[in-house]
Design a protein around this motif. Structure first.
Motif, PDB file in Angstrom:
ATOM      1  N   GLN A   1       0.783  -1.315   0.115  1.00  0.00           N
ATOM      2  CA  GLN A   1       0.026   0.106  -0.036  1.00  0.00           C
ATOM      3  C   GLN A   1       0.806   1.165   0.115  1.00  0.00           C
ATOM      4  O   GLN A   1       0.617   2.301  -0.780  1.00  0.00           O
ATOM      5  CB  GLN A   1      -0.860  -0.228   1.218  1.00  0.00           C
ATOM      6  CG  GLN A   1      -2.104  -1.083   1.108  1.00  0.00           C
ATOM      7  CD  GLN A   1      -2.991  -0.955   2.498  1.00  0.00           C
ATOM      8  OE1 GLN A   1      -2.618  -0.202   3.290  1.00  0.00           O
ATOM      9  NE2 GLN A   1      -3.965  -1.849   2.387  1.00  0.00           N
ATOM     10  N   SER A   2       1.833   1.178   0.706  1.00  0.00           N
ATOM     11  CA  SER A   2       2.847   2.502   0.857  1.00  0.00           C
ATOM     12  C   SER A   2       3.490   2.638  -0.543  1.00  0.00           C
ATOM     13  O   SER A   2       3.806   3.704  -0.948  1.00  0.00           O
ATOM     14  CB  SER A   2       3.936   2.242   1.788  1.00  0.00           C
ATOM     15  OG  SER A   2       4.687   3.194   2.018  1.00  0.00           O
ATOM     16  N   HIS A   3       3.688   1.577  -1.117  1.00  0.00           N
ATOM     17  CA  HIS A   3       4.570   1.654  -2.383  1.00  0.00           C
ATOM     18  C   HIS A   3       3.597   2.381  -3.550  1.00  0.00           C
ATOM     19  O   HIS A   3       3.951   3.085  -4.226  1.00  0.00           O
ATOM     20  CB  HIS A   3       5.059   0.352  -2.892  1.00  0.00           C
ATOM     21  CG  HIS A   3       5.602   0.295  -4.165  1.00  0.00           C
ATOM     22  ND1 HIS A   3       5.900  -1.044  -5.011  1.00  0.00           N
ATOM     23  CD2 HIS A   3       6.242   1.212  -4.784  1.00  0.00           C
ATOM     24  CE1 HIS A   3       6.715  -0.547  -6.039  1.00  0.00           C
ATOM     25  NE2 HIS A   3       6.867   0.918  -5.846  1.00  0.00           N
ATOM     26  N   LEU A   4       2.405   1.880  -3.428  1.00  0.00           N
ATOM     27  CA  LEU A   4       1.199   2.542  -4.471  1.00  0.00           C
ATOM     28  C   LEU A   4       1.140   3.916  -3.901  1.00  0.00           C
ATOM     29  O   LEU A   4       0.948   4.777  -4.897  1.00  0.00           O
ATOM     30  CB  LEU A   4      -0.116   1.920  -4.102  1.00  0.00           C
ATOM     31  CG  LEU A   4      -1.319   2.411  -5.053  1.00  0.00           C
ATOM     32  CD1 LEU A   4      -0.986   2.257  -6.349  1.00  0.00           C
ATOM     33  CD2 LEU A   4      -2.585   1.346  -4.708  1.00  0.00           C
TER      34      LEU A   4
ATOM     35  N   GLU B   1       1.571   7.426  -6.416  1.00  0.00           N
ATOM     36  CA  GLU B   1       0.720   8.419  -6.696  1.00  0.00           C
ATOM     37  C   GLU B   1       1.203   9.861  -6.165  1.00  0.00           C
ATOM     38  O   GLU B   1       1.007  10.620  -6.978  1.00  0.00           O
ATOM     39  CB  GLU B   1      -0.588   8.071  -5.572  1.00  0.00           C
ATOM     40  CG  GLU B   1      -1.336   6.808  -6.296  1.00  0.00           C
ATOM     41  CD  GLU B   1      -2.383   6.483  -5.159  1.00  0.00           C
ATOM     42  OE1 GLU B   1      -2.587   7.172  -4.168  1.00  0.00           O
ATOM     43  OE2 GLU B   1      -3.459   5.740  -5.322  1.00  0.00           O
ATOM     44  N   THR B   2       1.955   9.946  -5.027  1.00  0.00           N
ATOM     45  CA  THR B   2       2.411  11.113  -4.854  1.00  0.00           C
ATOM     46  C   THR B   2       3.478  11.500  -5.907  1.00  0.00           C
ATOM     47  O   THR B   2       3.522  12.690  -6.096  1.00  0.00           O
ATOM     48  CB  THR B   2       3.273  10.953  -3.554  1.00  0.00           C
ATOM     49  OG1 THR B   2       2.564  10.621  -2.390  1.00  0.00           O
ATOM     50  CG2 THR B   2       3.929  12.266  -3.054  1.00  0.00           C
TER      51      THR B   2
ATOM     52  N   TYR C   1      -4.721  21.397  -2.765  1.00  0.00           N
ATOM     53  CA  TYR C   1      -5.288  21.069  -1.554  1.00  0.00           C
ATOM     54  C   TYR C   1      -5.864  19.631  -1.998  1.00  0.00           C
ATOM     55  O   TYR C   1      -5.957  18.703  -0.844  1.00  0.00           O
ATOM     56  CB  TYR C   1      -6.620  21.889  -1.530  1.00  0.00           C
ATOM     57  CG  TYR C   1      -6.497  23.369  -1.352  1.00  0.00           C
ATOM     58  CD1 TYR C   1      -7.037  24.315  -1.792  1.00  0.00           C
ATOM     59  CD2 TYR C   1      -5.303  23.911  -0.539  1.00  0.00           C
ATOM     60  CE1 TYR C   1      -6.888  25.589  -1.704  1.00  0.00           C
ATOM     61  CE2 TYR C   1      -5.157  25.246  -0.282  1.00  0.00           C
ATOM     62  CZ  TYR C   1      -5.632  26.056  -0.679  1.00  0.00           C
ATOM     63  OH  TYR C   1      -5.731  27.492  -0.637  1.00  0.00           O
ATOM     64  N   GLU C   2      -6.008  19.250  -3.000  1.00  0.00           N
ATOM     65  CA  GLU C   2      -6.250  17.698  -3.378  1.00  0.00           C
ATOM     66  C   GLU C   2      -4.915  16.704  -2.784  1.00  0.00           C
ATOM     67  O   GLU C   2      -5.405  15.717  -2.169  1.00  0.00           O
ATOM     68  CB  GLU C   2      -6.812  17.391  -4.644  1.00  0.00           C
ATOM     69  CG  GLU C   2      -7.838  18.133  -5.301  1.00  0.00           C
ATOM     70  CD  GLU C   2      -8.037  18.038  -6.602  1.00  0.00           C
ATOM     71  OE1 GLU C   2      -9.023  18.352  -7.265  1.00  0.00           O
ATOM     72  OE2 GLU C   2      -7.431  17.408  -7.318  1.00  0.00           O
ATOM     73  N   THR C   3      -3.874  17.281  -3.307  1.00  0.00           N
ATOM     74  CA  THR C   3      -2.736  16.761  -2.810  1.00  0.00           C
ATOM     75  C   THR C   3      -2.624  16.338  -1.315  1.00  0.00           C
ATOM     76  O   THR C   3      -2.363  15.175  -0.716  1.00  0.00           O
ATOM     77  CB  THR C   3      -1.575  17.304  -3.205  1.00  0.00           C
ATOM     78  OG1 THR C   3      -1.545  17.409  -4.709  1.00  0.00           O
ATOM     79  CG2 THR C   3      -0.154  16.377  -2.634  1.00  0.00           C
ATOM     80  N   GLN C   4      -2.888  17.310  -0.472  1.00  0.00           N
ATOM     81  CA  GLN C   4      -2.913  17.316   1.040  1.00  0.00           C
ATOM     82  C   GLN C   4      -3.929  16.505   1.427  1.00  0.00           C
ATOM     83  O   GLN C   4      -3.834  15.845   2.581  1.00  0.00           O
ATOM     84  CB  GLN C   4      -3.160  18.744   1.617  1.00  0.00           C
ATOM     85  CG  GLN C   4      -2.000  20.009   1.373  1.00  0.00           C
ATOM     86  CD  GLN C   4      -2.380  21.298   1.956  1.00  0.00           C
ATOM     87  OE1 GLN C   4      -3.662  21.611   2.170  1.00  0.00           O
ATOM     88  NE2 GLN C   4      -1.465  22.073   2.044  1.00  0.00           N
ATOM     89  N   ALA C   5      -4.949  16.282   0.914  1.00  0.00           N
ATOM     90  CA  ALA C   5      -6.210  15.418   1.354  1.00  0.00           C
ATOM     91  C   ALA C   5      -5.822  14.061   1.024  1.00  0.00           C
ATOM     92  O   ALA C   5      -5.914  13.196   1.933  1.00  0.00           O
ATOM     93  CB  ALA C   5      -7.655  15.700   0.430  1.00  0.00           C
TER      94      ALA C   5
END
Length: 849
Positions: A648-651, A655-656, A696-700
Motif C-alpha cells: 500500500q505504501s508503495h502505491l 501516486e505522490t 489542496y487535493e494533494t494534501q487530502a
C-alpha cells in the motif's frame, strides 16, 4: 585447682568410679555435681572453690570444659541397649523419688512400660547427650563399662594412683529384674526399636571400642567379641537370664517355668542324634542361633576321639570361641589353627591352599569354612576374598587340599551347608551332584562318607539356642534352601575323609564342570521384584516415548511455523529495501523540482510590477508546496520506522510521484506564461488558482495516506504479538522436551543398573549413589551425605575403595550430564568432612546377639 572432670553417664559404673575417686583424693577434695546430692552446695562453674581437685556428676562435658580447659576429662561408656534396659529397671525399682528428680523417672514409677520408655527423647542417644559433640580423642581417658576392672587398672597406672578397694555396688533394686530382662531380650520388635532409636550412641560406642583397640594394640573385632562376651557372662552368672525349660506337658510341649508359660517348640531336648551318638546342642550364644548349634558339638566330639599324640590341624578359627566354656567335653588336645583372615592369638594367618604338602596331619577339622574359600566377601565385609573372578569349584579344591594334607590312615571332619546347589556369591551351598565332583580331583569314592542333619524347627526368639535338628538321608535335604524358612543353613552335610593310601597326588588343574547354580532364596525374591519393577519401568518408558513423539511433532510444527514467519519477514525486508530505493529516487526528483522552481521565482522577480501580486501568490504556493514536501518526508520516515508499509505504501508513493510530476508540468507551463508577459497575465492567474486547487487535493490524499499508514502499523503490531506468542509456545515445547529427555535418561540409567549382574547389592548401592549425586547437584548436601551413608550398607568395596568410587561415580554422572564436578568444593564441604570423620572411627555396625 580442678585437675580432673569425670562425666558420670547413668548406669556406666559411675557410682563405683566415684567411690574410688573418694579413696584416692578424699571426699573433701571432690565436688559431686548431682541434682539432689551436690555438696556442700550447688556452685556455678566459675564459683567452684580452689580446694576442690575433682568434679564428678551427671552433667554434659560442655558445662565445665571452658572453665577448666587444663583438667583431664574422663568418661565411661556402656553399650546403649544394655544401658537403657538397666536404667529403666533401676528407676522402676527405686523405693522413693527425690522431689528434684527429672519427670521421666516419675513417669517410670507411674508404670510407664519399657516400649514407651525407650521412645522418650530424654533417653535417646544418652551417651551423645553427655558427650555434647566433643570428639572422644579429646578426652584424657574413655573407659568401657564392660571392661571396668581392666580399664580402671590402666587408668590407675596413667594417673599414678595408689592402692584402692574395688566396690561392688551395682545391684539393681528391681526385684523382678530377671523377668524384665527375659521379656526384653525375647521381644525382637522392642530390641529393634532400641537399636534404631540409639544409632548415634551405637556408633559412638563402636568408636570407643576402636580407640581402646588402638590404645591396647589389639584387633577391633576382638574388642567387640570380648565386650559382648563380658555382657553375656554377667547376665548368665549374676542374673540367670537364660534358663532351661523345666516343665514338659503331656503333649510334649516345652514351657518356661514362669507365670506366662511361654511356648517354645515341641519336644525340645538338650541333645540331638548324629551317627548314633547323642550330642549336646551348643548353648553358648556366639553365632547362635545358626548351624553352630550342632556343628560345634560334632567338631569337639571328633577332636575328643583323636589320640593325644596325633598332629591335629583346624582349618578356619571356629572352635576356639567355644572350647573354654564347654565343660562336658574333656580331653580336647592342642592343635594348629590356620585362618587366612582372622587375627587372633594362637591363630596362624595362612592360606590353606598354600600350605606345604610335605607337612602331614593325623586329623583335620574344618567347621563351615570351605564353602567360603575362593568366593566373595561377606555382605558385612568380615572376611572373604576380594577377587575379580570367583572359582565356583574352589570349595572342592579346598577339600582335595585337606585330603592331601592327611597322613595315610588320617581322618578329616568337614561341615558345609547342604541342599539345592546355590551360588550365594560369598558361599557355595553343596549338593549331592556337587559333592560327586570330588572324584575328578582324585579322591577315591571309598575315602568319603557323608551324613546329613536338617533343621526341623526352632524357637523364633532372637538369639535363642532352642532348635530341633534331625539326622536324615540325602534325599530329604536335596531341595533345602539356605536362609529359608529359617535363618542361615537349614541343612548341613558332615563330610568325613579317610586317607586310604599315600598314592594321592594333588592336581587342581582340572577343567570346571558345567552345573546349574541356584540363586539364594532372598535373591530370587528380590530378582522377581526387580523384574516387576523393570516391567513397570518399561511401561513408563514406552509411555514417555509416546509423549516424546507427540512433543517432537509439536516441536516440528512450531519449527515449521517459525521458518514460515522468518520467510515472510525476509520478504517484507526485501520489499522495504525496494521501497526505500524508490523513496530516495523521489527525493532526488523533488530536489530537482525545487531548483527549477527557484529559477522560475527569479525570473518572476524581474518581470513587471503588474506581476508582483502574481509572484506573491506564487511564493505562497511555493510555501504550501514546501509544507507538503515536509509532510511527505515525515510520512517516508514513518514508513522506514514501521517496516511494514509494503504494497500500500508503495502505491501511495507512486501516486505522490505522479502528483509531483504534474506539479512540475504546471511549473513549466507557468514559466511559458511568464514569457508571454502581460498578454497571458490573466491566464496565468487562472492557472495558479487551478494549481492551488490541486495542492489542496494533494494534501487530502496525504492525510488519507497517513490514515492508511496507521492501519498498517496496527496490523504489524498484531502480527508481532502473534509472533511473540508463537515463540513462547516454542520455548515451552523446548522445556518439556528437556524434561522428557532427563526422565528418559534416568529411566535408561535405572534400566542399565537392573542389567548389572550384582542384582541385589550393586543395584541398591548404585541407585543410592545416583540419589546422592542428584541431591548434591540440587545443592542439598545433607541429603547427599545421608544417601552416601546408606550406600555403605550395600557397597561391594572396602572403606577406601568406596570413598574413591563415590568420587569417580559423581564425576561420571556429572560428565554424562554435561556438568563440571567441583571435586575440591565437594570434599571440603562440612557434610563430606563429617561423613569421613564418622567412617574413619566407625567401620563396623552393631550385631546384636
Amino acid at each position: 585447682m580442678i585437675e580432673l572432670i569425670s562425666v558420670h553417664i547413668p548406669k556406666t559404673g559411675g557410682k563405683s568410679f566415684g567411690s574410688i575417686l573418694s579413696q584416692v583424693y578424699g571426699d573433701d577434695q571432690i565436688y559431686f555435681d548431682y541434682e539432689e546430692q551436690s555438696r556442700p552446695r550447688v556452685y556455678q562453674p566459675k564459683e567452684i572453690p580452689s580446694e576442690f581437685r575433682v568434679i564428678q556428676g551427671h552433667f554434659p562435658i560442655s558445662k565445665y570444659e571452658q572453665y577448666f580447659p587444663d583438667a583431664k576429662k574422663i568418661v565411661w561408656l556402656r553399650h546403649p541397649v544394655y544401658l537403657l534396659i538397666s536404667l529403666y529397671c533401676y528407676w522402676l525399682g527405686l523405693e522413693s523419688v527425690h522431689p528434684q528428680t527429672a519427670g521421666i523417672v516419675k513417669k517410670v514409677k507411674n508404670n510407664m512400660q519399657i516400649d514407651e520408655f525407650v521412645d522418650q527423647p530424654e533417653v535417646r542417644n544418652i551417651l551423645c547427650q553427655n558427650i555434647a559433640g566433643k570428639p572422644l580423642e579429646e578426652f584424657y581417658f574413655v573407659g568401657i563399662q564392660e571392661f571396668f576392672s581392666e580399664d580402671l587398672a590402666e587408668l590407675k597406672t596413667k594417673l599414678g594412683w595408689g592402692q584402692y578397694t574395688l566396690p561392688y555396688e551395682n545391684i539393681n533394686p528391681l526385684r523382678n529384674y530377671q523377668e524384665v530382662l527375659q521379656n526384653v531380650f525375647s521381644n525382637l520388635k522392642l530390641m529393634k526399636k532400641l537399636v534404631e532409636n540409639n544409632l548415634e550412641d551405637i556408633e559412638l560406642y563402636n568408636e570407643a571400642l576402636a580407640l581402646r583397640a588402638k590404645r591396647r594394640k589389639e584387633p577391633f573385632f576382638l574388642q567387640k567379641i570380648r565386650s559382648e562376651g563380658n555382657r553375656l557372662y554377667n547376665l548368665l552368672s549374676s542374673q540367670q537370664v537364660i534358663q532351661e525349660p523345666r516343665v514338659i506337658d503331656k503333649e510334649g510341649v516345652s514351657k518356661l517355668n514362669d507365670d506366662n508359660e511361654k511356648l517354645i517348640i515341641k519336644q525340645w531336648d538338650r541333645t540331638f542324634v548324629c551317627q548314633g551318638k547323642n550330642l549336646y546342642y551348643n548353648r553358648i550364644q556366639y553365632n547362635n542361633p545358626s548351624e553352630r548349634a550342632v556343628e560345634v558339638p560334632i567338631g569337639f566330639d571328633f577332636l575328643a576321639n583323636v589320640p593325644n599324640s596325633a598332629r591335629v590341624l583346624e582349618v578356619g578359627n571356629v572352635l576356639s570361641y567355644y572350647e573354654n566354656s564347654l565343660s562336658q567335653h574333656t580331653g580336647v588336645i592342642s592343635r594348629k589353627i590356620v585362618d587366612k583372615f582372622e587375627i587372633e592369638l594362637g591363630v596362624d594367618n595362612e592360606d590353606l591352599m598354600l600350605l606345604s604338602s610335605e607337612e602331614k596331619y593325623d586329623a583335620i577339622v574344618c567347621i563351615s569354612t570351605v564353602e567360603h574359600i575362593g568366593q566373595g566377601v561377606t555382605p558385612v565385609g568380615t572376611y572373604g576374598e576380594v577377587a575379580q573372578e570367583r572359582d565356583l569349584e574352589a570349595p572342592l579344591k579346598a577339600i582335595a587340599k585337606i585330603y592331601d594334607l592327611l597322613t595315610t590312615g588320617g581322618t578329616a571332619l568337614i561341615t558345609v551347608p547342604f541342599g539345592n546347589l546355590t551360588d550365594g556369591e560369598w558361599y557355595i551351598q553343596f549338593s549331592g551332584q556337587y559333592l560327586s565332583l570330588l572324584e575328578k580331583y582324585g579322591i577315591p569314592k571309598e575315602a568319603v562318607t557323608t551324613n546329613f542333619l536338617k533343621l526341623v524347627d526352632r524357637d523364633p526368639t532372637k538369639d535363642s539356642v532352642r532348635m530341633l535338628w534331625e539326622e536324615v538321608d540325602a534325599i530329604e535335604v536335596s531341595n533345602v534352601e539356605y536362609n529359608h524358612p529359617f535363618p542361615t543353613a537349614n541343612a548341613i552335610a558332615i563330610i568325613k575323609l579317610f586317607k586310604v593310601s599315600n598314592d594321592f597326588h594333588l592336581n587342581l588343574n582340572v577343567e570346571p564342570t558345567t552345573m546349574f547354580y541356584n540363586m539364594p532364596h532372598q535373591t530370587r525374591l528380590d530378582f522377581k521384584q526387580i523384574q516387576l519393577q523393570f516391567q513397570q519401568t518399561q511401561d513408563e518408558l514406552n509411555k514417555s516415548k509416546l509423549q516424546l513423539q507427540q512433543t517432537q511433532g509439536e516441536l516440528n510444527q512450531s519449527q515449521a511455523q517459525i521458518q514460515q514467519t522468518h520467510a515472510l519477514l525476509a520478504q517484507s525486508q526485501l520489499q522495504l529495501q525496494q521501497t526505500q530505493g524508490e523513496l530516495n529516487q523521489s527525493q532526488d526528483e523533488l530536489s530537482q523540482s525545487q531548483a527549477q522552481f527557484q529559477q522560475t521565482q527569479g525570473e518572476l522577480s524581474q518581470s513587471q510590477a503588474q506581476f508582483q501580486q502574481t509572484q506573491g501568490e506564487l511564493n505562497q504556493s511555493q510555501a504550501q508546496l514546501q509544507q507538503t514536501q515536509a509532510l511527505l518526508a515525515q510520512s517516508q520516515l514513518q514508513l522506514h520506522e514501521t517496516q511494514a508499509e509494503l504494497e500500500q505504501s508503495h502505491l501511495q508513493l507512486h501516486e505522490t510521484q505522479a502528483e509531483l510530476e504534474q506539479s512540475h508540468l504546471q511549473l513549466y507551463e507557468t514559466q511559458a506564461e511568464l514569457e508571454q508577459s502581460h498578454l497571458q497575465l490573466h491566464e496565468t492567474q487562472a492557472e495558479l488558482e487551478q494549481s492551488q486547487g490541486q495542492l489542496y487535493e494533494t494534501q487530502a490524499e496525504l492525510e488519507q495516506s497517513h490514515l492508511q499508514l496507521h492501519e498498517t502499523q496496527a496490523e504489524l503490531e498484531q502480527s508481532q504479538g502473534q509472533l511473540y506468542e508463537t515463540q513462547a509456545e516454542l520455548e515451552r515445547s523446548h522445556l518439556q522436551l528437556h524434561e522428557t529427555q532427563a526422565e528418559l535418561k534416568q529411566l535408561r540409567f535405572q534400566q542399565s543398573i537392573v542389567r548389572n549382574k550384582n542384582v541385589q547389592d550393586q543395584t541398591h548401592y548404585t541407585l543410592l549413589l545416583w540419589e546422592g549425586w542428584s541431591a548434591y547437584h540440587k545443592g542439598d548436601l545433607k541429603a547427599m551425605a545421608q544417601f552416601l551413608k546408606q550406600s555403605l550398607n550395600a557397597t561391594p568395596f572396602s572403606h577406601t575403595e568406596t570413598v574413591l568410587n563415590w568420587l569417580e561415580t559423581f564425576a561420571r554422572f556429572s560428565s554424562e550430564s554435561g556438568i563440571n564436578l567441583d571435586t575440591n568444593s565437594l570434599v571440603n564441604s562440612e557434610e563430606w568432612k563429617e561423613l569421613m570423620r564418622r567412617r574413619i572411627n566407625s567401620k563396623h555396625s552393631l550385631v546384636l546377639r
